[in-house]
Design a protein around this motif. Structure first.
Motif, PDB file in Angstrom:
ATOM      1  N   ALA A 178       0.847  -1.192   0.000  1.00 10.96           N
ATOM      2  CA  ALA A 178       0.000   0.000   0.000  1.00 10.96           C
ATOM      3  C   ALA A 178       0.885   1.245   0.000  1.00 10.96           C
ATOM      4  N   PRO A 179       0.444   2.299  -0.667  1.00  8.27           N
ATOM      5  CA  PRO A 179       1.245   3.530  -0.698  1.00  8.27           C
ATOM      6  C   PRO A 179       1.241   4.212   0.669  1.00  8.27           C
ATOM      7  N   PRO A 180       2.220   5.093   0.891  1.00  4.10           N
ATOM      8  CA  PRO A 180       2.251   5.812   2.175  1.00  4.10           C
ATOM      9  C   PRO A 180       1.071   6.772   2.266  1.00  4.10           C
ATOM     10  N   PRO A 181       0.775   7.195   3.473  1.00  7.76           N
ATOM     11  CA  PRO A 181      -0.328   8.159   3.624  1.00  7.76           C
ATOM     12  C   PRO A 181       0.021   9.465   2.902  1.00  7.76           C
ATOM     13  N   PRO A 182      -0.974  10.217   2.459  1.00  3.58           N
ATOM     14  CA  PRO A 182      -0.693  11.471   1.751  1.00  3.58           C
ATOM     15  C   PRO A 182      -0.092  12.499   2.710  1.00  3.58           C
ATOM     16  N   PRO A 183       0.709  13.404   2.163  1.00  2.83           N
ATOM     17  CA  PRO A 183       1.310  14.436   3.027  1.00  2.83           C
ATOM     18  C   PRO A 183       0.244  15.449   3.476  1.00  2.83           C
ATOM     19  N   ARG A 184       0.604  16.182   4.513  1.00  2.00           N
ATOM     20  CA  ARG A 184      -0.280  17.261   4.968  1.00  2.00           C
ATOM     21  C   ARG A 184      -0.289  18.360   3.920  1.00  2.00           C
ATOM     22  N   LYS A 185      -1.124  19.344   4.112  1.00  2.00           N
ATOM     23  CA  LYS A 185      -1.257  20.431   3.138  1.00  2.00           C
ATOM     24  C   LYS A 185       0.061  21.162   2.905  1.00  2.00           C
ATOM     25  N   ASP A 186       0.899  21.221   3.923  1.00  2.00           N
ATOM     26  CA  ASP A 186       2.177  21.919   3.760  1.00  2.00           C
ATOM     27  C   ASP A 186       3.252  21.025   3.122  1.00  2.00           C
ATOM     28  N   GLY A 187       2.884  19.791   2.756  1.00  2.00           N
ATOM     29  CA  GLY A 187       3.809  18.879   2.066  1.00  2.00           C
ATOM     30  C   GLY A 187       4.670  18.044   2.983  1.00  2.00           C
ATOM     31  N   THR A 188       4.469  18.126   4.291  1.00  2.00           N
ATOM     32  CA  THR A 188       5.275  17.353   5.229  1.00  2.00           C
ATOM     33  C   THR A 188       4.464  16.173   5.766  1.00  2.00           C
ATOM     34  N   PHE A 189       5.168  15.278   6.414  1.00  2.00           N
ATOM     35  CA  PHE A 189       4.532  14.112   7.037  1.00  2.00           C
ATOM     36  C   PHE A 189       4.737  14.199   8.538  1.00  2.00           C
ATOM     37  N   ARG A 190       3.767  13.722   9.281  1.00  2.00           N
ATOM     38  CA  ARG A 190       3.965  13.615  10.732  1.00  2.00           C
ATOM     39  C   ARG A 190       4.909  12.438  10.979  1.00  2.00           C
ATOM     40  N   GLN A 191       5.756  12.559  11.957  1.00  2.00           N
ATOM     41  CA  GLN A 191       6.742  11.526  12.271  1.00  2.00           C
ATOM     42  C   GLN A 191       6.070  10.197  12.601  1.00  2.00           C
ATOM     43  N   GLU A 192       4.993  10.240  13.368  1.00  2.00           N
ATOM     44  CA  GLU A 192       4.334   8.982  13.742  1.00  2.00           C
ATOM     45  C   GLU A 192       3.728   8.279  12.528  1.00  2.00           C
ATOM     46  N   GLU A 193       3.256   9.043  11.528  1.00  2.00           N
ATOM     47  CA  GLU A 193       2.739   8.427  10.302  1.00  2.00           C
ATOM     48  C   GLU A 193       3.858   7.719   9.546  1.00  2.00           C
ATOM     49  N   LYS A 194       5.038   8.351   9.486  1.00  2.00           N
ATOM     50  CA  LYS A 194       6.195   7.737   8.836  1.00  2.00           C
ATOM     51  C   LYS A 194       6.569   6.434   9.536  1.00  2.00           C
ATOM     52  N   GLU A 195       6.606   6.478  10.864  1.00  2.00           N
ATOM     53  CA  GLU A 195       6.973   5.291  11.636  1.00  2.00           C
ATOM     54  C   GLU A 195       5.948   4.174  11.456  1.00  2.00           C
ATOM     55  N   GLU A 196       4.669   4.513  11.465  1.00  2.00           N
ATOM     56  CA  GLU A 196       3.622   3.511  11.259  1.00  2.00           C
ATOM     57  C   GLU A 196       3.737   2.873   9.876  1.00  2.00           C
TER      58      GLU A 196
END
Length: 193
Positions: free
Chosen positions: A68-86
């Motif tokens: 499955a693809p990673p979750p989409p980035p937030r509006k500012d184009g960044t990812f939350r650290q916990e989403e990356k880890e999950e």
């Protein structure tokens, strides 16, 4: 003289009986190829081929590796650290299967043949099954030396002997495996039974 002729005839009779028994034994039907497909609901599918004549086992995936693809980035184009880890944990739990082929010993082949030959007609029946909606679907194909093909599709509700065949072959794959990714996949498959 009569005793000598009777002795010679007796030996000829014994030899001809032995030859006849050898022919009968060589006509015995044996499995020559077994394929089992393991299709877990939430994990990568895998298949095993046992070629009992050429004495090897092959383990592979019947489908392309497509996590499955990673979750989409937030509006500012960044990812939350916990989403990356999950997401990274999700990928670690679902690695790409690395196919392998290994040789089988005569003892391993003999044990599988004995078990398959012990199955009765009702053990091959997959009619009137009431599978669940979830779990791991299985498909078993056995090619015999008489060119007959037996296909068993117990889905996720195998009978006890079907489950035992599935378990024995899966254990053989686990014992032969040397790859870390495949170990993770095999552990997931084993948990379904």
């Amino acid at each position: 003289m009569k005793t000598i002729i009777q002795t010679i005839l007796g030996f000829l009779l014994i030899i001809s009986c032995n030859k006849k028994n050898e022919k009968i034994n060589s006509l015995e039907v044996n499995p020559i190829l077994i394929k089992i497909g393991y299709y877990p609901t939430f994990h990568q599918p895998a298949e095993v081929i046992l070629n009992l004549n050429e004495k090897y086992l092959a383990f592979y995936s019947p489908s392309a590796y497509n996590p499955a693809p990673p979750p989409p980035p937030r509006k500012d184009g960044t990812f939350r650290q916990e989403e990356k880890e999950e997401y990274n944990e999700y990928l670690r739990e679902r690695p790409e299967l690395i196919p392998f082929k290994v040789n089988l010993s005569d003892v391993e082949i003999s044990n599988i043949r004995k078990f398959v030959n012990s199955l009765k007609k009702e053990d091959f029946n997959d009619k009137d099954l009431h599978p669940g909606f979830d779990g791991m679907f299985t498909n078993i194909v056995i090619v015999n030396s008489d060119d007959k093909i037996i296909q068993i599709n117990p889905m996720n509700n195998p009978k006890p002997k079907q489950n035992e065949l599935y378990r024995r072959i899966l254990q053989l794959v686990v014992d032969k495996n040397v790859n870390k990714n495949d170990s993770i996949i095999l552990q997931k498959i084993q948990r379904y039974r």
